[in-house]
Design a protein around this motif. Sequence first.
Motif, PDB file in Angstrom:
ATOM      1  N   LYS A   1       3.022 -80.724 -57.409  1.00 44.76           N
ATOM      2  CA  LYS A   1       2.047 -79.851 -58.077  1.00 44.76           C
ATOM      3  C   LYS A   1       0.665 -80.030 -57.450  1.00 44.76           C
ATOM      4  CE  LYS A   1       0.880 -77.309 -61.821  1.00 44.76           C
ATOM      5  NZ  LYS A   1       1.478 -76.007 -62.155  1.00 44.76           N
ATOM      6  N   GLU A   2       0.286 -81.285 -57.228  1.00 45.62           N
ATOM      7  CA  GLU A   2      -1.012 -81.561 -56.613  1.00 45.62           C
ATOM      8  C   GLU A   2      -1.070 -81.042 -55.184  1.00 45.62           C
ATOM      9  OE1 GLU A   2      -1.559 -85.754 -56.982  1.00 45.62           O
ATOM     10  OE2 GLU A   2      -1.980 -85.669 -59.142  1.00 45.62           O
ATOM     11  N   GLY A   3       0.092 -80.965 -54.547  1.00 47.32           N
ATOM     12  CA  GLY A   3       0.148 -80.467 -53.177  1.00 47.32           C
ATOM     13  C   GLY A   3       0.163 -78.956 -53.081  1.00 47.32           C
ATOM     14  N   GLY A   4       0.140 -78.274 -54.224  1.00 51.34           N
ATOM     15  CA  GLY A   4       0.035 -76.823 -54.218  1.00 51.34           C
ATOM     16  C   GLY A   4       1.342 -76.068 -54.342  1.00 51.34           C
ATOM     17  N   GLN A   5       2.437 -76.776 -54.601  1.00 53.23           N
ATOM     18  CA  GLN A   5       3.717 -76.087 -54.754  1.00 53.23           C
ATOM     19  C   GLN A   5       3.744 -75.293 -56.060  1.00 53.23           C
ATOM     20  OE1 GLN A   5       5.990 -75.797 -52.557  1.00 53.23           O
ATOM     21  NE2 GLN A   5       5.352 -77.344 -51.068  1.00 53.23           N
ATOM     22  N   THR A   6       4.478 -74.193 -56.046  1.00 52.63           N
ATOM     23  CA  THR A   6       4.553 -73.341 -57.234  1.00 52.63           C
ATOM     24  C   THR A   6       5.432 -73.970 -58.308  1.00 52.63           C
ATOM     25  OG1 THR A   6       6.502 -72.126 -56.457  1.00 52.63           O
ATOM     26  CG2 THR A   6       4.340 -71.301 -55.764  1.00 52.63           C
ATOM     27  N   ASP A   7       5.199 -73.565 -59.548  1.00 58.47           N
ATOM     28  CA  ASP A   7       5.998 -74.080 -60.661  1.00 58.47           C
ATOM     29  C   ASP A   7       7.470 -73.728 -60.481  1.00 58.47           C
ATOM     30  OD1 ASP A   7       3.728 -75.093 -61.862  1.00 58.47           O
ATOM     31  OD2 ASP A   7       3.383 -73.291 -63.057  1.00 58.47           O
ATOM     32  N   GLY A   8       7.742 -72.514 -59.986  1.00 59.25           N
ATOM     33  CA  GLY A   8       9.110 -72.096 -59.786  1.00 59.25           C
ATOM     34  C   GLY A   8       9.828 -72.945 -58.752  1.00 59.25           C
ATOM     35  N   MET A   9       9.117 -73.280 -57.677  1.00 62.18           N
ATOM     36  CA  MET A   9       9.728 -74.106 -56.636  1.00 62.18           C
ATOM     37  C   MET A   9      10.013 -75.503 -57.171  1.00 62.18           C
ATOM     38  SD  MET A   9       8.802 -76.779 -54.475  1.00 62.18           S
ATOM     39  CE  MET A   9       9.793 -77.553 -53.192  1.00 62.18           C
ATOM     40  N   ILE A  10       9.073 -76.045 -57.943  1.00 64.62           N
ATOM     41  CA  ILE A  10       9.242 -77.391 -58.496  1.00 64.62           C
ATOM     42  C   ILE A  10      10.412 -77.418 -59.474  1.00 64.62           C
ATOM     43  CG2 ILE A  10       8.162 -79.205 -59.885  1.00 64.62           C
ATOM     44  CD1 ILE A  10       5.451 -78.248 -58.768  1.00 64.62           C
ATOM     45  N   SER A  11      10.472 -76.437 -60.356  1.00 67.22           N
ATOM     46  CA  SER A  11      11.567 -76.390 -61.331  1.00 67.22           C
ATOM     47  C   SER A  11      12.916 -76.234 -60.645  1.00 67.22           C
ATOM     48  CB  SER A  11      11.352 -75.239 -62.314  1.00 67.22           C
ATOM     49  OG  SER A  11      10.440 -75.602 -63.325  1.00 67.22           O
ATOM     50  N   SER A  12      12.965 -75.427 -59.606  1.00 70.11           N
ATOM     51  CA  SER A  12      14.205 -75.240 -58.864  1.00 70.11           C
ATOM     52  C   SER A  12      14.640 -76.538 -58.198  1.00 70.11           C
ATOM     53  CB  SER A  12      14.016 -74.148 -57.805  1.00 70.11           C
ATOM     54  OG  SER A  12      15.192 -73.968 -57.052  1.00 70.11           O
ATOM     55  N   SER A  13      13.686 -77.256 -57.629  1.00 67.25           N
ATOM     56  CA  SER A  13      13.993 -78.528 -56.971  1.00 67.25           C
ATOM     57  C   SER A  13      14.474 -79.573 -57.966  1.00 67.25           C
ATOM     58  CB  SER A  13      12.755 -79.041 -56.231  1.00 67.25           C
ATOM     59  OG  SER A  13      13.034 -80.245 -55.554  1.00 67.25           O
ATOM     60  N   LEU A  14      13.925 -79.533 -59.182  1.00 73.12           N
ATOM     61  CA  LEU A  14      14.292 -80.500 -60.215  1.00 73.12           C
ATOM     62  C   LEU A  14      15.575 -80.119 -60.959  1.00 73.12           C
ATOM     63  CD1 LEU A  14      10.755 -81.186 -61.743  1.00 73.12           C
ATOM     64  CD2 LEU A  14      12.064 -82.707 -60.271  1.00 73.12           C
ATOM     65  N   GLY A  15      16.036 -78.897 -60.753  1.00 80.09           N
ATOM     66  CA  GLY A  15      17.257 -78.471 -61.431  1.00 80.09           C
ATOM     67  C   GLY A  15      17.049 -78.064 -62.872  1.00 80.09           C
ATOM     68  N   HIS A  16      15.868 -77.534 -63.184  1.00 85.67           N
ATOM     69  CA  HIS A  16      15.603 -77.079 -64.546  1.00 85.67           C
ATOM     70  C   HIS A  16      16.360 -75.780 -64.822  1.00 85.67           C
ATOM     71  CE1 HIS A  16      11.486 -79.330 -64.577  1.00 85.67           C
ATOM     72  NE2 HIS A  16      12.461 -80.085 -65.043  1.00 85.67           N
TER      73      HIS A  16
END
Length: 205
Positions: A177-192
């Motif tokens: 998040k601090e690096g500027g990644q989108t919420d959608g990308m983060i959630s996808s990577s985490l398997g939400h």
Amino acid sequence: RIFNLAYKRDYIRSNPVHKDIQLKQVPAYTPPVYTADELAEWTQAIRGQKYEPGLLCCAYGGLRLEEAFALFWDDIAFEGAYAVLHVTKALVRVDGVSHDAPTKTPRSVRRVYVGGYAAERLKELRKPGHRPLVENKDGERSAPNSISKNYKLWCERHGVKYIPIKNLRTTYATLLKEGGQTDGMISSSLGHSNLQTAHRRYAMT
């Protein structure tokens, strides 16, 4: 209620406990995480620790504890500069017996790309064949509940700043998040299951 009843029946002139009461505001819980510098120090501190491969997957791939320690070495493919983690199951313990279970959500079945030092280190540590990523003395996968307890004790003995293993996943998300990644990308990577979960969960972290 007793004072209200007494007041209504004129036994007392006023309700002695009737006044504006403001409840103390409890601040929102913020899970402890590592900063980027702390993560780098931690990464070196755990070098050679028996849980190192699984911990790296949690911290640099955002895997849940039960996902990381369910992995076998042949669940990881090395493609160029990346270690690709094939997450398809979770390791749970029921009645003293560890066994595979489905991932938390269907979206948790995923491929996670890990690069940099973590990928290089996993490549150094890998074992041939269908071997557990982290194995116990019997050559079987270590149970997640014992891992959490033993890891905390290890940190205390070695003077390593401790945060729960589950918060390595939170650290991963926070740094993305601090690096500027989108919420959608983060959630996808985490398997939400919901791609907006990262926004709700990590917006204040």
